[in-house]
Design a protein around this motif. Structure first.
Motif, PDB file in Angstrom:
ATOM      1  N   SER A 424      14.803 -45.737  -9.598  1.00 17.40           N
ATOM      2  CA  SER A 424      15.640 -44.680 -10.167  1.00 17.40           C
ATOM      3  C   SER A 424      14.816 -43.733 -11.034  1.00 17.40           C
ATOM      4  O   SER A 424      15.063 -42.515 -11.038  1.00 17.40           O
ATOM      5  N   LYS A 425      13.843 -44.278 -11.755  1.00 10.41           N
ATOM      6  CA  LYS A 425      12.990 -43.424 -12.588  1.00 10.41           C
ATOM      7  C   LYS A 425      12.056 -42.579 -11.730  1.00 10.41           C
ATOM      8  O   LYS A 425      11.729 -41.441 -12.091  1.00 10.41           O
ATOM      9  N   ILE A 426      11.610 -43.136 -10.621  1.00  7.92           N
ATOM     10  CA  ILE A 426      10.746 -42.386  -9.709  1.00  7.92           C
ATOM     11  C   ILE A 426      11.550 -41.328  -8.965  1.00  7.92           C
ATOM     12  O   ILE A 426      11.113 -40.173  -8.824  1.00  7.92           O
ATOM     13  N   ALA A 427      12.752 -41.697  -8.519  1.00  6.74           N
ATOM     14  CA  ALA A 427      13.587 -40.767  -7.762  1.00  6.74           C
ATOM     15  C   ALA A 427      14.007 -39.570  -8.606  1.00  6.74           C
ATOM     16  O   ALA A 427      14.337 -38.506  -8.061  1.00  6.74           O
ATOM     17  N   PHE A 428      14.017 -39.738  -9.919  1.00  5.13           N
ATOM     18  CA  PHE A 428      14.320 -38.604 -10.804  1.00  5.13           C
ATOM     19  C   PHE A 428      13.363 -37.450 -10.536  1.00  5.13           C
ATOM     20  O   PHE A 428      13.767 -36.280 -10.526  1.00  5.13           O
ATOM     21  N   TYR A 429      12.109 -37.761 -10.264  1.00  2.00           N
ATOM     22  CA  TYR A 429      11.125 -36.715 -10.000  1.00  2.00           C
ATOM     23  C   TYR A 429      11.288 -36.137  -8.589  1.00  2.00           C
ATOM     24  O   TYR A 429      10.958 -34.963  -8.368  1.00  2.00           O
ATOM     25  N   TYR A 430      11.808 -36.927  -7.654  1.00  2.00           N
ATOM     26  CA  TYR A 430      12.187 -36.364  -6.352  1.00  2.00           C
ATOM     27  C   TYR A 430      13.269 -35.303  -6.561  1.00  2.00           C
ATOM     28  O   TYR A 430      13.224 -34.206  -5.980  1.00  2.00           O
ATOM     29  N   PHE A 431      14.247 -35.681  -7.360  1.00  2.00           N
ATOM     30  CA  PHE A 431      15.385 -34.794  -7.639  1.00  2.00           C
ATOM     31  C   PHE A 431      14.914 -33.478  -8.263  1.00  2.00           C
ATOM     32  O   PHE A 431      15.326 -32.389  -7.853  1.00  2.00           O
ATOM     33  N   LEU A 432      14.032 -33.567  -9.264  1.00  2.00           N
ATOM     34  CA  LEU A 432      13.537 -32.349  -9.916  1.00  2.00           C
ATOM     35  C   LEU A 432      12.856 -31.429  -8.913  1.00  2.00           C
ATOM     36  O   LEU A 432      13.128 -30.212  -8.876  1.00  2.00           O
ATOM     37  N   GLN A 433      11.956 -31.962  -8.098  1.00  2.00           N
ATOM     38  CA  GLN A 433      11.222 -31.124  -7.151  1.00  2.00           C
ATOM     39  C   GLN A 433      12.127 -30.580  -6.053  1.00  2.00           C
ATOM     40  O   GLN A 433      11.910 -29.460  -5.567  1.00  2.00           O
ATOM     41  N   TYR A 434      13.128 -31.345  -5.685  1.00  2.00           N
ATOM     42  CA  TYR A 434      14.089 -30.851  -4.694  1.00  2.00           C
ATOM     43  C   TYR A 434      14.839 -29.638  -5.239  1.00  2.00           C
ATOM     44  O   TYR A 434      14.964 -28.607  -4.553  1.00  2.00           O
ATOM     45  N   GLU A 435      15.331 -29.735  -6.460  1.00  2.00           N
ATOM     46  CA  GLU A 435      16.082 -28.617  -7.047  1.00  2.00           C
ATOM     47  C   GLU A 435      15.180 -27.405  -7.240  1.00  2.00           C
ATOM     48  O   GLU A 435      15.598 -26.262  -7.001  1.00  2.00           O
ATOM     49  N   LEU A 436      13.958 -27.626  -7.659  1.00  2.00           N
ATOM     50  CA  LEU A 436      13.019 -26.522  -7.805  1.00  2.00           C
ATOM     51  C   LEU A 436      12.757 -25.842  -6.467  1.00  2.00           C
ATOM     52  O   LEU A 436      12.708 -24.602  -6.369  1.00  2.00           O
TER      53      LEU A 436
END
Length: 901
Positions: A424-436
């Motif tokens: 979940s902590k790693i996927a948070f950074y997936y989420f950020l880059q996806y939105e960007l």
């Protein structure tokens, strides 16, 4: 099927011409010749039945090694014909870059929709396929066509041309039944209206005459590909440079974001500007302090900085209390005159973590996210793992990550497994880059729809604690530091602290690291600036024990032997010329009342009044460590003077071979040079000028031509180079050959014959500007050196009388008009310089408008617009004035094809 290739190319003895298929050098065909000019060869090749074309390039080989390839991003193409076509006879011309290659770039072309060529019926026995390069027609609702002297080609009737197909961007083809043509015939390429089907423009040349021998059944003949020219105006456009973090809107969160960038593009388009140039937007999060504000020291060449996410485009927080708290923080931070980097990132990151917890299930299971993850996982997984481990270990230095210090792909895949406790902590950074990605892509598409170029920035270096340094350390020299020799920005040179590149390793996979980087940028940008393009010729590499840049050497370079140094008339001594020259006079002069303290602590007497540095202080890093906990001004002054003492050498041993040497850069102002006899000074200067201005030109030319053609043809983006500093003569050779736009700045002339750049003489293939992010604004520069300003006012601008103390708006307008009227293709001015010509709109605080001070390695990058974008859009008089200035300068007219009949 059989392919027969014919080309004229004059070779040297020992060279041969080969054809490379689909960019794979293992798939090549050697041609043969009788006279070294006419080359021919054939091969059997099975073209794909599903309309997939064969692409190829010509190359020159010597001793089984490729020494030259055709340049440019456009390949030769062969599409499969009808079922009968079993032999293709191809006449070619060697192709380097098309004339006016910029017209073929994505900067001046819209998004392309692939169109397959028309395949003739299977009963057609022999064919002729015409091929042409012609840019700029699709966006004008026009197509390229063919018209000629026989009935099949319209009998010169303007309403009966045959329309060609754009099979690749700006690449047109037409296949006709050879039996329908009456040989010989004359023809021309024409621009055809897609609406009426009639000719709207004729190519600007005499009629073409077609002669050919009769074709056998099953043969297709390809006449030489040609460039087609119409009467078109040169494309000159204007634009604005501004960092994304500097944008300010009523709804932003204390820092500019991708939503604000879209609004800024709207303003640019409304004022007839066609370019918006930004600074690097990659993630720089290393320390979670304001030191991370430096945008040229990223932790990833792919990942964007999370602070650029526009929160307004995301789902609302369901926690009303938290939502209200964040809104209060947003209003507070957005009202500040400058970016509070630390607080902005702290608050936005907290908001995004809360939102991710709320929305992660919906986002991570969406089809669009899965597509993004699949397309980007090669870099996304290492980046997310890196970010998680940085947070976990409270350091970006992966050397301190224990079992994860060395990157292991399988280990990281396991860490990032959805079943991992860390997921979940790693996927948070997936989420950020996806939105960007989603937000920047939407802004990019919007810019294209408005005809606005977004010009990105590719830094020359990477952080030594970046994802790439962790994952791919073999690409970098970690024992060196990249920087720049002394220049107008910094008398001690610049030390960026970044590792240099291992170009020999990068060459082995044809610079795929760079190609992937450029292709990722091309998803969002249509033009880019190569930061410090000189680094692709040679980089200034500073030893890791140095703080300043004076002890660096160019890499690669050609060091000098002791014998060669002596051949210039200089009696070389390794003992005295490669170590600092220190005596009582120097110590007393430099350190004054502190000289005894320096003698007791930092140096020791060698003999008579000659000293050497003590071993515990013989490098700048050791001195830096000693003064680390002594921030007072007096200690810092002594530290800087000790740095200068350590740099006071005539020659520097080569990094790889200590028995070879480099003359130290800019040593003529130092004590060790001044103590030389006059004849030795003359000999050294002769050697110095030869080494820095003559010795490496051919060598560095070939170094750049190994790399830059591969990189610049990896995408269709418009290429601009930042070619400031100590520029070797070979740099313009390469930039002209590859049609890379140079950077022209009036206060940094490239000709030693002029104190100021001659704006009216700038080359067309250039970007002109008044100043960059590394310089003061025009108003700031005006007040820095009154004597220089006076010469500029009287001699350059031709004014009489007293020089204004502060740059008035009319003077700023005059300089802006001068730049708009220059021959340069792109005139890109900073937003601060645009607003300088409006007394009511300009920022009253001149000093706050400066973005960076290169001489200060700890500079805080935090400048922000002093008004909001909403207010800017309402400045009708100012905006209309910009529109009129751009129109009057001829920079608002889009490319038009005029009737040349």
């Amino acid at each position: 099927m059989k392919l027969i290739f014919r080309i004229q190319y004059r070779t040297l003895w020992g060279e041969e011409v080969r054809i490379i298929f689909d960019e794979d050098e293992n798939q090549s065909v050697a041609l043969s010749t009788r006279d070294g000019v006419e080359w021919q060869g054939s091969c059997d090749y099975q073209l794909s039945p599903c309309d997939a074309p064969l692409t190829y390039r010509y190359a020159i080989y010597r001793d089984n090694s490729c020494t030259r390839k055709e340049l440019g991003a456009i390949f030769h193409i062969i599409y499969p014909g009808n079922a009968q076509q079993s032999c293709y006879i191809i006449d070619d011309c060697w192709r380097d870059l098309p004339e006016n290659n910029y017209r073929y770039s994505s900067a001046f072309n819209g998004k392309y929709t692939p169109v397959s060529p028309v395949r003739l019926n299977d009963n057609v026995g022999s064919c002729i396929t015409f091929r042409a390069l012609c840019p700029g027609l699709s966006s004008k609702e026009q197509s390229l066509g063919l018209i000629g002297s026989c009935n099949a080609l319209g009998n010169w009737e303007y309403c009966r041309p045959i329309r060609m197909r754009e099979v690749r961007p700006n690449v047109w083809q037409l296949t006709v039944d050879a039996s329908s043509l009456k040989f010989p015939f004359e023809y021309k390429f024409v621009a055809v209206s897609n609406k009426t089907g009639a000719v709207v423009a004729w190519e600007t040349r005499n009629n073409r005459i077609f002669h050919t021998q009769p074709l056998q059944r099953g043969e297709t003949y390809f006449p030489p590909e040609t460039e087609v020219f119409f009467n078109t105006r040169s494309l000159r456009v204007a634009g604005c440079a501004i960092p994304v973090f500097s944008l300010r809107s009523e709804g932003s969160f204390g820092v500019g974001d991708f939503g604000d960038l879209k609004t800024f593009i709207t303003w640019a388009s409304a004022t007839k500007q066609k370019v918006v140039q930004i600074l690097p937007i990659n993630d720089t999060t290393m320390t979670d302090t304001w030191m991370d504000s430096y945008p040229y020291n990223s932790i990833s060449i792919y990942a964007f900085h999370p602070m650029y996410i526009d929160l307004r485009q995301l789902p609302a927080l369901q926690n009303e209390k938290a939502s209200q708290m964040f809104e209060e923080q947003r209003i507070r931070l957005n009202s500040l005159p400058q970016v509070d980097y630390e607080e902005v990132n702290k608050q936005k990151r907290s908001y995004l973590r809360m939102l991710f917890k709320q929305e992660s299930e919906n986002i991570l299971t969406s089809e669009s996210f899965e597509t993004f993850f699949r397309d980007n996982k090669e870099w996304l997984i290492p980046y997310a793992a890196y970010s998680y481990l940085r947070d976990l270990n409270h350091t970006s230095d992966f050397n301190n990550w224990g079992e994860y210090s060395r990157y292991d792909k399988e280990q990281i895949q396991e860490l990032c497994n959805p079943n991992s406790t860390a997921y979940s902590k790693i996927a948070f950074y997936y989420f950020l880059q996806y939105e960007l990605h989603v937000q920047l892509l939407a802004t990019s598409d919007y810019a294209r729809s408005k005809g606005v170029i977004i010009k990105g920035d590719i830094p020359i270096g990477i952080s030594r604690t970046s994802v790439e340094a962790w994952v791919e350390p073999y690409y970098f020299n970690m024992n060196g530091q990249a920087g720049a020799p002394p220049d107008a920005f910094s008398t001690n040179g610049q030390n960026w602290g970044m590792p240099t590149y291992n170009w020999d390793v990068m060459a082995k996979d044809n610079y795929s690291w760079w190609q992937k980087r450029f292709r990722k940028m091309a998803e969002y940008f249509t033009a880019y600036r190569i930061d410090h393009i000189l680094g692709f010729f040679r980089i200034w590499e500073i030893p890791y024990h140095s703080v300043h840049g004076l002890l660096g050497q160019f890499v690669p370079s050609l060091p000098m032997s002791k014998e060669e140094i002596q051949s210039f008339g200089l009696a070389f001594s390794k003992e005295t010329m490669t170590r600092p020259f220190i005596n009582d006079y120097i110590l007393n002069t430099v350190f004054g009342e502190h000289s005894e303290e320096v003698k007791e602590t930092f140096v020791k007497r060698l003999h008579h009044d000659i000293y050497v540095m003590r071993p515990e202080f013989d490098t700048q890093r050791k001195v830096e460590a000693y003064f680390a906990d002594k921030p007072d001004a007096e200690s810092q002054d002594i530290k800087e003077k000790l740095y200068a003492l350590i740099s006071d050498v005539l020659f520097i041993p080569d990094h790889d071979n200590p028995e070879m040497y480099h003359p130290r850069i800019a040593v003529q102002n130092d004590y060790i040079f001044k103590q030389l006899r006059e004849q030795d000074q003359e000999a050294f200067n002769h050697l110095y000028n030869h080494y820095y201005y003559q010795r490496h030109n051919e060598f560095w030319y070939h170094e750049a031509m190994k790399k830059l053609p591969v990189l610049t043809q990896a995408t269709s983006m418009l290429v601009c180079g930042e070619d400031l500093g100590m520029v070797p003569d070979c740099v313009p050779w390469v930039m002209n050959q590859l049609q890379i736009l140079s950077l022209e700045i009036q206060r940094m002339p490239k000709s030693p014959a002029h104190e100021f750049g001659q704006v009216h003489e700038y080359p067309f293939q250039s970007v002109c500007t008044i100043g960059t992010h590394d310089m003061s604004t025009f108003r700031g520069w005006w007040e820095e050196d009154k004597e220089l300003t006076e010469r500029f006012y009287h001699q350059e601008l031709g004014h009489w009388g007293n020089v204004p103390e502060h740059a008035p708006e009319w003077l700023c307008e005059e300089v802006i008009r001068q730049h708009l009227e220059s021959p340069s293709m792109l005139c890109i001015l900073t937003w601060q310089d645009w607003t300088s010509m409006d007394s009511a709109l300009r920022n009253p605080d001149i000093n706050i408008e400066r973005i960076n001070v290169p001489a200060d390695p700890r500079h805080y990058w935090r400048w922000r617009m002093h008004i909001t974008l909403e207010e800017l859009m309402k400045q009708d008089e100012f905006n209309e004035y910009i529109r009129s200035m751009i129109e009057e300068s001829g920079r608002s007219v889009s490319e038009q094809t005029e009737d040349a009949e």
